[in-house]
Structures are given as C-alpha cells and as structure tokens.
Scaffold this active site. Structure first.
Site, PDB file in Angstrom:
ATOM      1  N   ALA A   9      -5.708   0.329   2.291  1.00 38.81           N
ATOM      2  CA  ALA A   9      -7.071   0.792   2.577  1.00 38.81           C
ATOM      3  C   ALA A   9      -7.856   0.476   1.316  1.00 38.81           C
ATOM      4  O   ALA A   9      -7.568   1.022   0.251  1.00 38.81           O
ATOM      5  CB  ALA A   9      -7.092   2.280   2.877  1.00 38.81           C
ATOM      6  N   GLY A  59       0.849  -1.204   0.000  1.00 38.74           N
ATOM      7  CA  GLY A  59       0.000   0.000   0.000  1.00 38.74           C
ATOM      8  C   GLY A  59       0.874   1.240   0.000  1.00 38.74           C
ATOM      9  O   GLY A  59       0.685   2.157   0.804  1.00 38.74           O
ATOM     10  N   TYR A  85      -6.578   3.662  13.737  1.00 40.02           N
ATOM     11  CA  TYR A  85      -7.032   4.976  14.204  1.00 40.02           C
ATOM     12  C   TYR A  85      -7.998   4.793  15.362  1.00 40.02           C
ATOM     13  O   TYR A  85      -8.738   3.798  15.397  1.00 40.02           O
ATOM     14  CB  TYR A  85      -7.713   5.728  13.050  1.00 40.02           C
ATOM     15  CG  TYR A  85      -8.187   7.103  13.423  1.00 40.02           C
ATOM     16  CD1 TYR A  85      -7.259   8.100  13.765  1.00 40.02           C
ATOM     17  CD2 TYR A  85      -9.541   7.413  13.469  1.00 40.02           C
ATOM     18  CE1 TYR A  85      -7.692   9.358  14.138  1.00 40.02           C
ATOM     19  CE2 TYR A  85      -9.970   8.683  13.826  1.00 40.02           C
ATOM     20  CZ  TYR A  85      -9.043   9.650  14.167  1.00 40.02           C
ATOM     21  OH  TYR A  85      -9.466  10.896  14.545  1.00 40.02           O
ATOM     22  N   TYR A 138     -16.662   4.986  13.606  1.00 43.54           N
ATOM     23  CA  TYR A 138     -15.300   4.466  13.411  1.00 43.54           C
ATOM     24  C   TYR A 138     -14.980   3.368  14.435  1.00 43.54           C
ATOM     25  O   TYR A 138     -15.209   2.193  14.178  1.00 43.54           O
ATOM     26  CB  TYR A 138     -14.246   5.598  13.414  1.00 43.54           C
ATOM     27  CG  TYR A 138     -12.971   5.122  12.753  1.00 43.54           C
ATOM     28  CD1 TYR A 138     -12.703   5.363  11.416  1.00 43.54           C
ATOM     29  CD2 TYR A 138     -12.069   4.331  13.469  1.00 43.54           C
ATOM     30  CE1 TYR A 138     -11.572   4.834  10.800  1.00 43.54           C
ATOM     31  CE2 TYR A 138     -10.937   3.795  12.866  1.00 43.54           C
ATOM     32  CZ  TYR A 138     -10.689   4.064  11.532  1.00 43.54           C
ATOM     33  OH  TYR A 138      -9.576   3.527  10.923  1.00 43.54           O
TER      34      TYR A 138
HETATM   35  P1  NAD Z   1      -4.792   5.601   1.112  1.00 37.41           P
HETATM   36  O1  NAD Z   1      -6.104   5.442   0.427  1.00 37.41           O
HETATM   37  O2  NAD Z   1      -4.061   6.864   0.930  1.00 37.41           O
HETATM   38  O3  NAD Z   1      -3.794   4.406   0.667  1.00 37.41           O
HETATM   39  C1  NAD Z   1      -4.209   3.101   0.430  1.00 37.41           C
HETATM   40  C2  NAD Z   1      -3.115   2.314  -0.263  1.00 37.41           C
HETATM   41  O4  NAD Z   1      -3.587   0.960  -0.429  1.00 37.41           O
HETATM   42  C3  NAD Z   1      -2.746   2.799  -1.674  1.00 37.41           C
HETATM   43  O5  NAD Z   1      -1.347   2.640  -1.866  1.00 37.41           O
HETATM   44  C4  NAD Z   1      -3.490   1.825  -2.601  1.00 37.41           C
HETATM   45  O6  NAD Z   1      -2.901   1.639  -3.879  1.00 37.41           O
HETATM   46  C5  NAD Z   1      -3.362   0.562  -1.778  1.00 37.41           C
HETATM   47  N1  NAD Z   1      -4.349  -0.471  -2.125  1.00 37.41           N
HETATM   48  C6  NAD Z   1      -5.706  -0.439  -1.969  1.00 37.41           C
HETATM   49  N2  NAD Z   1      -6.227  -1.609  -2.398  1.00 37.41           N
HETATM   50  C7  NAD Z   1      -5.195  -2.383  -2.803  1.00 37.41           C
HETATM   51  C8  NAD Z   1      -5.084  -3.701  -3.335  1.00 37.41           C
HETATM   52  N3  NAD Z   1      -6.148  -4.474  -3.499  1.00 37.41           N
HETATM   53  N4  NAD Z   1      -3.846  -4.147  -3.665  1.00 37.41           N
HETATM   54  C9  NAD Z   1      -2.746  -3.384  -3.500  1.00 37.41           C
HETATM   55  N5  NAD Z   1      -2.780  -2.137  -2.988  1.00 37.41           N
HETATM   56  C10 NAD Z   1      -3.990  -1.652  -2.643  1.00 37.41           C
HETATM   57  O7  NAD Z   1      -5.071   5.257   2.638  1.00 37.41           O
HETATM   58  P2  NAD Z   1      -4.450   5.741   4.036  1.00 37.41           P
HETATM   59  O8  NAD Z   1      -5.384   6.703   4.645  1.00 37.41           O
HETATM   60  O9  NAD Z   1      -3.008   6.080   3.907  1.00 37.41           O
HETATM   61  O10 NAD Z   1      -4.624   4.400   4.869  1.00 37.41           O
HETATM   62  C11 NAD Z   1      -3.569   3.485   5.102  1.00 37.41           C
HETATM   63  C12 NAD Z   1      -3.761   2.849   6.479  1.00 37.41           C
HETATM   64  O11 NAD Z   1      -3.666   3.899   7.472  1.00 37.41           O
HETATM   65  C13 NAD Z   1      -5.149   2.219   6.660  1.00 37.41           C
HETATM   66  O12 NAD Z   1      -5.006   1.041   7.435  1.00 37.41           O
HETATM   67  C14 NAD Z   1      -5.908   3.273   7.452  1.00 37.41           C
HETATM   68  O13 NAD Z   1      -6.964   2.735   8.227  1.00 37.41           O
HETATM   69  C15 NAD Z   1      -4.781   3.797   8.336  1.00 37.41           C
HETATM   70  N6  NAD Z   1      -5.036   5.119   8.972  1.00 37.41           N
HETATM   71  C16 NAD Z   1      -5.451   6.194   8.229  1.00 37.41           C
HETATM   72  C17 NAD Z   1      -5.703   7.405   8.857  1.00 37.41           C
HETATM   73  C18 NAD Z   1      -6.173   8.622   8.085  1.00 37.41           C
HETATM   74  O14 NAD Z   1      -6.585   9.607   8.706  1.00 37.41           O
HETATM   75  N7  NAD Z   1      -6.111   8.597   6.771  1.00 37.41           N
HETATM   76  C19 NAD Z   1      -5.491   7.542  10.243  1.00 37.41           C
HETATM   77  C20 NAD Z   1      -5.020   6.462  10.964  1.00 37.41           C
HETATM   78  C21 NAD Z   1      -4.793   5.233  10.312  1.00 37.41           C
END
Ligand code: NAD
Length: 393
Positions: free
Chosen positions: A139, A47, A224, A234
């Site tokens: 995600a 990811g 989160y 959430y």
């Molecule tokens: P994002 O949407 O920016 O990134 C998601 C990544 O997953 C991308 O690189 C995408 O290409 C990849 N992806 C999705 N489906 C895929 C698949 N089937 N195969 C390969 N790659 C795939 O998301 P984000 O917000 O950076 O989230 C990443 C993690 O961080 C998640 O677990 C999310 O719950 C966690 N998180 C996010 C936040 C926030 O505020 N955004 C806060 C705390 C934790």
C-alpha cells in the site's frame, strides 16, 4: 530513550520497539494456535512489515513453519530517533522466527524498483531455490516506474462527481463532513499505476524468468469492496479502478505462468493505509461496535489465519462469481451491514462514543505503532537503534 506517541493527523511519527515486539508476539501466538499441515513452505511477502502483509508473514511462519523472505520500505532509527513501526515489527518477527528455527530474511527498499526485485531473486536463488507462495501486499502513495523513471502519485478521490459524507476528525475526536472533488483523468491513471496490478505482474515475470517460482505456486494480492456508503470514495473511486486492475493482473499472471494468482477481498481493519482513507475510519468504528457485539470481530491476524487455513490451503475457498476469495464475508453479512447503516445517519460528535467503537478504533490505531500494549513499561528507557537480525547478509 523514553518513547511517547506523537500523532500527526492519521500517522504516528514515533514507534515503540518493545510495544511493536509485544504486538508481533500476540499475532504469533494467534498463528501458533492455528497450526496446520499442507500450507506454503517458502514464501515471499512483498509489503511484509505492517498490516495484512505482516500477518501473512506471521501465519506463513508460525502456522505453517514456512521460510519467509520479506520485502518492505521502512525507516531504521537515525540520529537517535525511533525507527518506523514496520522496522521494529520486522526486527521482532525475524528474532522470533530465528528462535523458532525458521528461515527469515528481509529486504528494506523500494519494491517497485528493478534493484529490489533482483535482490529478492538473488536471495531466493542462494537460500531457498524457489518460492511456492508470493503475497503481494503493498500500500503506497507513490510509485516510480522502473522503465520510464517517472513518479506517479495515487489519490483517494471519487470519479465523475463530488462526494460529500461524514468522516472522522481524529485530531478533534469529532465527526466532520468531508467533501472531495472528483479525480482528473490523469489522477485516475496515476492511481492505477501505483496501486494497480502492473507491479505485481512485473514481480511474477521476474521471478518466473529467473526460475525461482516453484511450478504450481500460488500468489495472492489483497483488495476491498465494503458497503455502498464507502463506494464513491473506494470501490467506485480511483482506488477501486486500481483494484479492478489488480483483478485483471491476477487473470494475466495465472494465464502466463504456472501459478494460481488470486485476489482476496479482506475486511476493513485499522492499518496505516486504511487510516488515510476519508469516511472509512468512521465506518470502521461503527463496524467494530457491531461485529464485537456479535462476536465476529477480526483483526489482520485472524483474517490471515482464515485466508490461509480455510481458503488458500483449506477446503473452503469461497470464490465469488468473479473468482475472488472472500474473507470479508462476516463484515458483509446482511444484518451487520443493516446495523451499520442504521447507526450511520445518527452518528455525530455527541453520539460518537455511544454509537461506535471509536475508543477501540483509537486503541487499535495506537497499537500499530507499539503503544498501549499490555505488559510494556512505557516509562522505561529503551534502545531505539535496533538492527534487523538478518542484516548484512
Ligand atoms: P499497510 O500500510 O499496513 O502496509 C503496507 C506495506 O507496504 C508495508 O509493509 C510497507 O512497508 C509496504 N510498502 C509500501 N510502499 C513500499 C515500497 N515502495 N516498497 C516496498 N514496500 C512498500 O497496508 P495494509 O492496509 O495492510 O494494505 C495491504 C493491502 O491490503 C493493500 O493492497 C490494501 O488495499 C489491502 N486491504 C486493506 C484493507 C484494510 O482495511 N486495511 C482491507 C482490504 C484490503
């Protein structure tokens, strides 16, 4: 072509190649300014193309000089249409890493599949031998189980009862009310299937069985918690159940493999994933106003610098009573949360600009797709058909 933002709800369906390169460049500069010894050397980021995963890759490479293999699911340019932002981010990342003399390859495909796991293993075997850090930062709205072939879809819903609260209608720049019905049992199970820890465990099993996981390696997945006002949708909702399962998986991975698997609780930031969650974008807009005023505002890259340099590879792990790493500490400070809670009942479409950083939220959202970056000429005709520098390996 001249690329302009085309926003549809909580996504932008176009992305600007030079803008994405500029955004990646800014994150690289932050990581370079935080160089540190003693970090990871060979890193697999699952990811890795946007959000927290991209910043994890940038910190690995540019704070720690690590070789990185990135896995993501992005859309290359087709029929003259722009590629997705994560594609351009990855092109820009690889280009900068190669210029800095760092190993960087990427695999574009479904990380939930056996095929992509095998490709990652073969690439590690051939090029790196083993990896000493695995970042799991997917995600996704859906997952096809490689064993059954069944596709599961995740939902963002409360459990047990209906939830009504304020949210943002970004199309109308207005505060609206959302009301979400509770999830069915099947929807809860499906969300855990997609966003829970099962796939992380499958990755770690496959890597270890193939001998490409270094002894004593680390692995980290992101979660989160946030304030009570978002808990119904959430932490206590379907996604919260999935995140509990990620914590279960961390313990199971650490138990089964010679690997320390950890969950890091990150702060709320604007990403493609968080923009889709009801209520959260309005909370983020208010949070940004409060944290910017206090000088504690962070985006993905600053969070990942702190996670890697202070917590994972530093002397300030700050594990909580559940054994999770906390980098949401500044977001969760009592006076920050009190300030947000005081604004929440007063926020309306009329007070949105005054009482929240909605402007900052929107700017941040646009930069996810490479728009609004300083120094980029958006009137320029740009080549949208960019190949990954490591393509064809
Ligand atoms: P994002 O949407 O920016 O990134 C998601 C990544 O997953 C991308 O690189 C995408 O290409 C990849 N992806 C999705 N489906 C895929 C698949 N089937 N195969 C390969 N790659 C795939 O998301 P984000 O917000 O950076 O989230 C990443 C993690 O961080 C998640 O677990 C999310 O719950 C966690 N998180 C996010 C936040 C926030 O505020 N955004 C806060 C705390 C934790």
């Amino acid at each position: 072509m001249i690329v302009k933002p085309r926003i549809r709800g909580f996504v932008c369906i176009t992305a600007h190649p030079k803008g994405c390169e500029a955004k990646v460049g800014k994150e690289i500069a932050v990581a370079q300014a935080a160089k540190k010894d003693g970090g990871p050397k060979k890193v697999l980021v699952i990811g890795s193309s946007t959000g927290y995963g991209l910043s994890s890759r940038i910190v690995s490479a540019f704070s720690h000089d690590a070789a990185t293999l990135g896995v993501f699911f992005e859309r290359p340019s087709q029929n003259g249409k722009p590629a997705s932002a994560g594609w351009y981010n990855s092109v820009a990342f690889e280009k900068a890493a190669h210029e800095a003399g760092l190993y960087a390859k990427s695999i574009n495909g479904d990380a939930f599949s056996d095929e992509i796991k095998n490709r990652a293993i073969e690439t590690i075997k051939a090029d790196l031998g083993q990896v000493d850090l695995v970042v799991y930062s997917l995600a996704s709205p859906r997952r096809t189980d490689p064993k059954t072939g069944e596709t599961h879809r995740s939902v963002l819903k409360p459990i047990g009862q209906n939830f009504t609260n304020r949210s943002l209608d970004t199309d109308k720049d207005a505060v609206c009310e959302v009301s979400i019905d509770p999830a069915s049992e099947e929807e809860i199970t499906d969300t855990v299937k997609v966003m829970g820890g099962e796939d992380w465990e499958l990755w770690m099993d496959a890597l270890d069985q193939a001998g490409v996981l270094a002894p004593g390696a680390k692995s980290v997945a992101y979660s989160y918690i946030g304030p009570e006002l978002t808990w119904p949708v959430y932490t206590n909702g379907t996604i919260g159940q999935a995140k509990k399962d990620v914590e279960r998986a961390a313990a199971a991975i650490s138990e089964k493999h010679d690997c320390q698997a950890l969950v890091a609780i990150n702060k709320a930031v604007v990403t493609q994933a968080s923009s889709a969650i009801p209520v959260v974008p309005l909370y983020i807009s208010i949070l940004f106003k409060v944290m910017k005023a206090r000088g504690t505002h962070e985006d993905c890259i600053e969070q990942m610098v702190r996670l890697f340099n202070k917590r994972l590879y530093g002397d300030d792990a700050q594990l909580d009573s559940e054994g999770r790493i906390r980098v949401d500490d500044w977001e969760m400070e009592a006076d920050v949360q009190q300030a947000v809670a005081a604004i929440w009942p007063e926020i309306s479409s009329e007070t949105l600009l005054e009482k929240s950083d909605y402007i900052g939220y929107q700017e941040n959202f646009l930069t996810l797709f490479g728009f609004g970056l300083e120094g980029v000429d958006y009137g320029e005709d740009v080549d949208v058909e960019l190949d990954l520098p490591s393509a064809g390996f």
